[in-house]
Design an enzyme around this catalytic site. Structure first.
Site: not given
Lengths: 309, 484
Positions: B328-330
């Site tokens: 989700w963060h990247g």
């Protein structure tokens, strides 16, 4: 709601009062680097003969042995370079105000001077303004410079407090970034007996895009100086090899704009690119060995250009 | 227009006066105005992507109505199908905008590494800012409507305002519809206590962002950029500093966003609960980025079976959730590895019998006891090594960085010189203030909620903190979590 608004206003007034009082009672660093501006400016005002004036940011201040240039060319040399953070508008306005007929102005601003909002200046401009607003205000002639001074006011106040703190804790603290680091010609010489430090290279100058507003002002001021009978010469700033490689695209963009406006740089940028080890603490600040090499190149180029005219 | 900018301050002053004077207590007009302000705010940051935000909002608005329509008719399967379409649509948007290039490049690299030459080109896709937060908010909405927790809102303005509420639009907290939408539907007169609390929280957020995160940033960036030439001690110091920087940056943003929302009369989800006072990694994750953690728990972990299953399945569920959390963060293997690392840290907790901890460390005491102190420090250092993976440009860099820490140079003096030393001293002092205030307030919502009974003392603290924030003010200081 009324109570809330009254409290907010009262709080803001208290905060403003604290800022003003602390700003007024904290001492200035009398040997601060940017104070050298007033010394350099007074040299420009009080001279009695035409001179070669080196103009730019700190790359100029760190870049030359002006005595060597003076001895070789037999003309008085004044190194007016101080800090890119004064902004190109300020630097060029100040020089245009001081030049006289017969002067030779060697212009070598940093490439950062042509990009983004920082082209108008940074904290150094705020420093000078607060040290002597009466002296400086005439060179503050656009909204971006005022914005720069306002947004850098906190940093200016912080630097005053840090100065008090540093010298209270470390009275022996020595930095080359001081007024007394300059010699009588305006060159920074305090680092001449020191080796180089590790420093970060620039990846680009292009953040924020080309600042055409600054460029147009620069071109207008050059024409103004020329009309006064001043010989204006353009030179690239000294630059480290790695930064030059990283920023070649940006440099070419600037060169092409100047060609369009008939501003001819006499020397290709790559001629003033030096080995990374010849820079002191940034890709613009030469060590003594670097400054000697740079000076020799400038003397050779100036001899060629001036004799051909 | 970042929440810590002068532009935002001016924007918010205008919003405040229009919201509470001409539109006072007219909730529908206030909502319409908030929506206009939110779209202006988003358009100011990313005008090209504003149509995407509007269209996506409309799609989910009608999906919500569709689910409700079929549920009323007793056709639960159709409701479930529409809800699934909503989830898949959101995932596709995320995959396209955020992960497509990552997967294409990773597959290409994988094929090349086994000798199969591929000539795949990556796509020129612009990542819409805040997309991860917006999509999670929308997916949460269709799930909750399908679960029957909430009725879908039939007012398009109310729904759009929930999606685009400007303080939380770019970096959360990821608010739940069942908590936020009812607040939009009721009257919101000016509430003095709430507004003052909001201002306090904004001030605390500014202190964390400006004085800690932004001040430490040049030191950390300088060390990280040249990590292969740094001593182990310097790298270790930078890792510790980054641990504080990322907390101060993200929780600072969250505090400012929550504070702004409070002034406008909204209670939005809490995002941090003093995570560095956690006594184990499970507690850390209950207190770090809480709105994301609870989202993942409610919509992924519990549907997978949560912890009410075998130990192996429980561990599997944990690993799935943390891998998704990392992703989700990247789009980078470092984030996935960071997620896996955090999942693995749960293994001892899964195997061991769960012990119930007191609500906060040092419960009923001034300071934590020796056992708690060791647990807090242990959890802090485990988180620190996780942040090294998170901060590094590649997995290779992360491993090299950690390897360099454990060299003999770990026992040398860190190499910080000149004015960076002064920045570091200022940073340490600010971190000490942070720890002190947050420890004292660990039972409260944020570190400045309670700071003395005497009004003069409180005002003195607010004035000093505001003055310090003023000194450290810099323009154009982005938030780390804006990239997610």
């Amino acid at each position: 709601m009324k109570k809330f608004n009254e409290q907010i206003i009262f709080f803001i007034l208290c905060l403003l009062l604290a800022i003003i009082v602390i700003g007024m009672v904290t001492p200035y660093n009398k040997d601060g680097y940017n104070r050298a501006f007033f010394v350099k400016d007074s040299t420009l005002i009080n001279r009695t003969e035409p001179a070669i004036i080196l103009v730019g940011g700190s790359n100029v201040a760190f870049g030359f042995d002006s005595k060597e240039i003076e001895d070789s060319l037999g003309v008085k040399v004044i190194n007016s370079g101080l800090h890119a953070g004064l902004g190109l508008n300020f630097i060029i306005d100040n020089i245009a105000d001081r030049v006289r007929k017969g002067d030779v102005v060697v212009l070598c601003p940093e490439y950062t001077h042509f990009f983004g909002i920082t082209a108008f200046g940074g904290q150094p401009l705020a420093d000078l303004f607060y040290i002597s607003p009466k002296y400086i205000y005439k060179y503050i002639n656009n909204y971006d410079q005022i914005k720069c001074i306002l947004t850098n006011t906190p940093a200016f106040l912080k630097s005053k407090l840090e100065y008090m703190l540093v010298f209270a804790i470390l009275p022996e603290y020595e930095t080359i970034y001081r007024k007394s680091a300059f010699n009588q010609y305006g060159d920074v010489t305090a680092h001449w007996n020191k080796g180089n430090k590790s420093y970060a290279q620039f990846e680009n100058f292009g953040e924020g895009g080309i600042n055409y507003k600054v460029i147009y002002h620069y071109i207008n001021k050059i024409n103004e100086m020329k009309s006064k009978g001043v010989n204006v010469l353009f030179f690239p700033p000294a630059l480290s090899e790695t930064t030059f490689k990283n920023t070649k695209g940006d440099i070419m963009r600037i060169d092409s704009i100047f060609q369009k406006y008939n501003i001819k740089t006499f020397i290709p940028a790559k001629n003033y690119v030096f080995n990374d080890s010849l820079f002191f603490d940034t890709p613009f600040h030469l060590t003594y060995q670097g400054a000697v090499l740079h000076t020799q190149l400038l003397i050779g180029d100036l001899k060629k250009i001036l004799s051909s005219k | 227009m970042s929440i810590n900018s002068i532009e935002f301050l001016l924007f918010f002053v205008v919003i405040f006066f229009i919201y509470y004077f001409p539109l006072k207590e007219k909730s529908k007009a206030q909502n319409a105005f908030l929506l206009f302000a939110s779209y202006f705010f988003y358009g100011y940051a990313d005008l090209k992507m504003l149509p995407l935000l509007i269209v996506t909002t409309l799609v989910y608005y009608y999906l919500g109505l569709g689910i409700s329509h079929f549920k009323v008719k007793g056709n639960k399967n159709a409701g479930l199908l529409i809800s699934t379409i909503g989830i898949i649509f959101g995932v596709i948007l995320l995959l396209y905008f955020k992960y497509l290039n990552f997967f294409v490049a990773s597959f290409s690299e994988m094929f090349n590494s086994i000798g199969l030459q591929t000539n795949v080109q990556t796509f020129n896709i612009i990542l819409p800012i805040g997309i991860s937060f917006i999509i999670f908010r929308l997916i949460g909405y269709v799930i909750e409507v399908n679960r029957g927790t909430i009725e879908p809102t039939r007012n398009i303005v109310t729904f759009s305002t929930f999606v685009a509420f400007f303080p939380c639009l770019l970096s959360g907290p990821i608010d739940r519809p069942q908590k936020f939408i009812p607040q939009l539907e009721k009257k919101r007169p000016f509430n003095y206590e709430m507004a003052v609390d909001g201002l306090r929280q904004i001030l605390w957020g500014m202190f964390k962002k400006m004085v800690i995160a932004d001040n430490l940033s040049p030191i950390i960036n300088g060390i990280w950029a040249d990590y292969s030439n740094q001593a182990g001690s310097t790298l270790f110091l930078a890792a510790i500093l980054y641990t504080f920087q990322i907390y101060a940056d993200f929780s600072g943003y969250s505090d400012m966003a929550i504070g702004v929302a409070k002034i406008l009369g909204f209670n939005v989800a809490k995002n941090f609960d003093y995570p560095y006072f956690s006594r184990n990694i499970s507690e850390f994750w209950r207190k770090w980025h809480m709105s994301l953690t609870s989202w993942l728990t409610d919509y992924i972990y519990i549907p997978l079976g949560g912890n009410r299953c075998s130990k192996s399945r429980h561990f599997f569920n944990t690993m799935v959730v943390f891998t998704i959390c990392g992703l989700w963060h990247g789009a980078n293997w470092t984030f996935i590895l960071w997620g896996i690392y955090n999942g693995l840290l749960f293994l001892p907790l899964v195997l061991r019998k769960k012990k119930k901890l007191p609500k906060v460390a040092g419960e009923g005491r001034l300071l934590p006891n020796a056992h708690e102190t060791l647990n807090i420090l242990g959890t802090f250092f485990l988180a620190t090594f996780g942040w090294i993976i998170f901060r590094s440009a590649s997995v290779h860099d992360a491993f090299l960085y950690i390897k360099e820490i454990f060299s003999i140079s770990l026992f040398s003096m860190p190499n910080i010189r000149g004015f960076q030393l002064l920045n570091l001293l200022e940073g340490f002092l600010a971190i000490a203030v942070l720890i002190l205030f947050e420890w004292v307030n660990r039972r409260n919502d944020f570190g400045l909620q309670s700071c003395g009974k005497s009004k003069a003392m409180r005002w003195a603290i607010y004035l000093i903190l505001s003055f310090v924030c003023f000194l450290f003010f810099k323009t154009n200081q982005p938030f780390i979590y804006f990239q997610f």
